[in-house]
Design a protein around this motif. Structure first.
Motif, PDB file in Angstrom:
ATOM      1  N   GLY A  58      13.384  37.773  20.702  1.00 18.22           N
ATOM      2  CA  GLY A  58      14.407  36.778  20.976  1.00 18.22           C
ATOM      3  C   GLY A  58      13.884  35.366  20.827  1.00 18.22           C
ATOM      4  N   ARG A  59      12.673  35.147  21.260  1.00 16.08           N
ATOM      5  CA  ARG A  59      12.069  33.817  21.122  1.00 16.08           C
ATOM      6  C   ARG A  59      11.893  33.463  19.654  1.00 16.08           C
ATOM      7  NH1 ARG A  59       6.575  31.709  24.256  1.00 16.08           N
ATOM      8  NH2 ARG A  59       6.204  29.849  22.979  1.00 16.08           N
ATOM      9  N   TRP A  60      11.451  34.435  18.855  1.00 17.40           N
ATOM     10  CA  TRP A  60      11.298  34.186  17.410  1.00 17.40           C
ATOM     11  C   TRP A  60      12.659  33.865  16.792  1.00 17.40           C
ATOM     12  CZ3 TRP A  60      13.065  36.136  12.773  1.00 17.40           C
ATOM     13  CH2 TRP A  60      12.375  35.750  11.626  1.00 17.40           C
ATOM     14  N   ALA A  61      13.683  34.626  17.171  1.00 18.40           N
ATOM     15  CA  ALA A  61      15.026  34.408  16.613  1.00 18.40           C
ATOM     16  C   ALA A  61      15.548  33.024  16.978  1.00 18.40           C
ATOM     17  CB  ALA A  61      15.977  35.490  17.124  1.00 18.40           C
ATOM     18  N   GLU A  62      15.297  32.565  18.204  1.00 15.32           N
ATOM     19  CA  GLU A  62      15.741  31.233  18.606  1.00 15.32           C
ATOM     20  C   GLU A  62      14.945  30.144  17.895  1.00 15.32           C
ATOM     21  OE1 GLU A  62      17.632  31.705  23.038  1.00 15.32           O
ATOM     22  OE2 GLU A  62      15.458  31.459  22.916  1.00 15.32           O
ATOM     23  N   LEU A  63      13.691  30.455  17.561  1.00 14.30           N
ATOM     24  CA  LEU A  63      12.873  29.509  16.806  1.00 14.30           C
ATOM     25  C   LEU A  63      13.418  29.347  15.390  1.00 14.30           C
ATOM     26  CD1 LEU A  63      10.238  27.823  17.123  1.00 14.30           C
ATOM     27  CD2 LEU A  63       8.992  29.793  16.206  1.00 14.30           C
ATOM     28  N   VAL A  64      13.817  30.468  14.802  1.00 16.69           N
ATOM     29  CA  VAL A  64      14.375  30.460  13.447  1.00 16.69           C
ATOM     30  C   VAL A  64      15.760  29.808  13.421  1.00 16.69           C
ATOM     31  CG1 VAL A  64      15.233  31.927  11.574  1.00 16.69           C
ATOM     32  CG2 VAL A  64      13.088  32.488  12.711  1.00 16.69           C
ATOM     33  N   ASP A  65      16.566  30.179  14.422  1.00 17.09           N
ATOM     34  CA  ASP A  65      17.950  29.716  14.493  1.00 17.09           C
ATOM     35  C   ASP A  65      18.202  29.100  15.869  1.00 17.09           C
ATOM     36  OD1 ASP A  65      20.651  29.294  14.461  1.00 17.09           O
ATOM     37  OD2 ASP A  65      21.220  31.405  14.328  1.00 17.09           O
TER      38      ASP A  65
END
Length: 274
Positions: A75-82
């Motif tokens: 989830g943290r990676w996804a929020e970093l991307v988007d």
């Protein structure tokens, strides 16, 4: 499983490289984050089924902590991307529409050993899946996250496999019965959980849920990440938990058939423009 082997802050977040992101992988990671983060519901179910096995209940609770960490990292990676992606909001949306049946005191597999077989199948799928995702991306942070998760899921498989041997001695589930449970659990990958997670994580606000549409969208992107080596590994693990020889001609044939079916379906979905 008394201590996690890695922590989110140990991930090299400063190495994130936006230029190496495949846009088609982002929806998969968002959906995976929701499924992993929802592990406590499965733990409640497992603790009900194994209510008198204190050792296993401790293992199940530790397993859930690691699974939730997987969801948090993804989830943290996804929020970093988007930056527009609201992980906790997506989790709430997912939980509002998808419920794990936890208020039962017997395994839906018909036996405790059958439940252990099913757990091994889940860990087989996730370990192979994250290995495939990691091999298919050049983004260094996601690659590292997937490496950690795939290793965790393989370790979880080994733990459930150990408990499976204990319950096989008590219940005597035959190879045929184990294979039946395994095939049934594999077939459940087409059920609502993954499709609804994909919807909850990626659909615009107000969009109606259509199982066929979101299942196809997920499947096309997920299946396209696999290569024969990932299928070989998964089929070997399935064979092992079913009491079949993982290094046999039958396993080779099963791997080839599974790869052919997966590749065929992926190509069909691509041709349909899913």
């Amino acid at each position: 499983m008394t201590r996690m082997h890695w922590r989110i802050d140990e991930i090299p977040w400063d190495q994130f490289d936006r230029g190496k992101i495949d846009p088609d992988i982002i929806p998969l990671i968002k959906a995976a984050a929701l499924v992993e983060f929802n592990a406590h519901d499965y733990t409640a179910y497992l603790c009900n089924v194994f209510h008198d096995d204190e050792e296993f209940k401790r293992v199940a609770q530790a397993w859930a902590v690691e699974e939730v960490q997987h969801g948090e990292a993804l989830g943290r990676w996804a929020e970093l991307v988007d930056p527009a992606f609201d992980f906790q909001g997506a989790v709430a949306r997912f939980r509002a529409g998808y419920k794990v049946p936890i208020d039962i005191d017997a395994s839906v597999r018909g036996s405790r050993s059958g439940e252990m077989v099913a757990r091994c199948i889940v860990e087989t799928g996730t370990s192979s899946y994250y290995a495939a995702i990691g091999d298919s991306t050049d983004e260094p942070v996601l690659k590292e996250i997937c490496r950690h998760i795939s290793a965790d899921e393989l370790r979880h498989y080994k733990i459930f496999y150990t408990f499976n041997k204990k319950y096989l001695e008590l219940e005597g589930l035959s190879r045929f019965q184990r294979l039946k449970v395994a095939l049934s659990r594999i077939g459940e990958s087409e059920d609502d959980e993954l499709a609804y997670a994909y919807y909850a994580a990626n659909a615009p606000a107000g969009a109606a849920y259509d199982h066929k549409h979101y299942n196809a969208a997920y499947t096309r992107r997920a299946y396209g990440r696999f290569r024969p080596k990932h299928i070989d590994r998964a089929i070997s693990m399935v064979f092992k938990v079913c009491g079949l020889k993982p290094h046999s001609r039958l396993r080779i044939l099963a791997s080839r058939a599974a790869w052919w079916l997966m590749n065929r379906r992926t190509k069909r979905l691509v041709a349909q423009g899913v």
